[in-house]
Design an enzyme around this catalytic site. Structure first.
Site, short mmCIF file in Angstrom:
data_model
loop_
_atom_site.label_atom_id
_atom_site.label_comp_id
_atom_site.label_asym_id
_atom_site.label_seq_id
_atom_site.Cartn_x
_atom_site.Cartn_y
_atom_site.Cartn_z
N HIS A 129 -1.79 0.58 10.23
CA HIS A 129 -2.36 1.91 10.00
C HIS A 129 -3.75 2.00 10.60
O HIS A 129 -3.95 2.69 11.59
CB HIS A 129 -2.38 2.22 8.49
CG HIS A 129 -2.97 3.54 8.16
ND1 HIS A 129 -3.96 3.68 7.22
CD2 HIS A 129 -2.73 4.77 8.64
CE1 HIS A 129 -4.30 4.96 7.14
NE2 HIS A 129 -3.57 5.64 8.00
N CYS A 153 -6.48 -1.02 1.68
CA CYS A 153 -7.29 0.07 2.23
C CYS A 153 -6.66 1.44 1.99
O CYS A 153 -7.34 2.36 1.53
CB CYS A 153 -7.52 -0.13 3.73
SG CYS A 153 -8.49 -1.60 4.12
N HIS A 154 -5.37 1.58 2.29
CA HIS A 154 -4.72 2.89 2.15
C HIS A 154 -3.35 2.81 1.49
O HIS A 154 -2.61 3.79 1.49
CB HIS A 154 -4.61 3.56 3.52
CG HIS A 154 -5.95 3.76 4.16
ND1 HIS A 154 -6.43 2.92 5.12
CD2 HIS A 154 -6.91 4.69 3.94
CE1 HIS A 154 -7.64 3.33 5.49
NE2 HIS A 154 -7.96 4.38 4.79
N GLY A 155 -2.99 1.65 0.95
CA GLY A 155 -1.79 1.54 0.14
C GLY A 155 -0.48 1.33 0.86
O GLY A 155 0.56 1.73 0.34
#
Length: 189
Positions: A129, A153-155
């Site tokens: 990502h 960080c963003h799952g």
């Protein structure tokens, strides 16, 4: 009155049937210019070659003999984390049971590993990502909903075959070029 004939084979401009002085000077000037061009270009081209420290990091050898089934280790390859995981029989069966057509980035476990070594999964430890380092390769780290890796960080959640299953990551964890140099050693790069 006698006719005078002009001999076309007469010597003109100092030509004595061989190389003229002008030809010699031209050849010498071009040769000198060529040597000068090579002397100028060589340092420019050679400075574009990779330095010794970059060449030293172009490959990494990992000893996989101590990795137990279900265990993962972290190594470094080209200044980035490298995950080496020995899958259990259960993890292999779960990865093979997944319908590949339902995956965002379809890949089988066989495509993610080398033939004859389906239990060894080697991937870059960089989330696809935004480049964070996922958890799950260290002892006691969160492995996410699918038992593989979890990017805090963003799952993004990856399964045990390092395939993206949930979250914003668009692709599976990258599998670098590698080869088995022996039964206990893997050369990455």
């Amino acid at each position: 009155m006698a006719e005078a004939t002009i001999d076309n084979t007469a010597v003109a401009d100092g030509d004595e049937g061989g190389v003229r002085r002008r030809d010699f000077i031209e050849i010498a000037a071009v040769s000198f210019g060529g040597v000068g061009a090579l002397a100028t270009l060589y340092p420019l081209i050679s400075q574009m070659a990779p330095s010794k420290d970059v060449l030293a990091e172009s490959s990494t050898e990992v000893d996989i003999s101590a990795i137990q089934p279900g265990q993962a280790v972290k190594a470094v390859f080209r200044k980035q984390p490298l995950f080496v995981r020995r899958l259990t029989e259960k993890e292999i069966a779960e990865a093979n049971a997944v319908d590949v057509s339902t995956l965002r980035d379809p890949a089988t476990l066989t495509e993610m590993t080398k033939e004859g070594h389906e239990d060894m999964l080697i991937t870059m430890g960089v989330c696809t990502h935004l480049g964070c380092v996922p958890l799950g390769a260290g002892e006691g780290e969160v492995k996410g909903e699918f038992g593989g890796y979890f990017c805090p960080c963003h799952g993004s959640h990856y399964d045990t075959a390092a395939r993206i299953r949930k979250g914003p990551a668009p692709l599976n964890l990258q599998v670098p070029e590698y080869e088995y140099t022996s039964e206990t050693t893997v050369k990455v790069g």
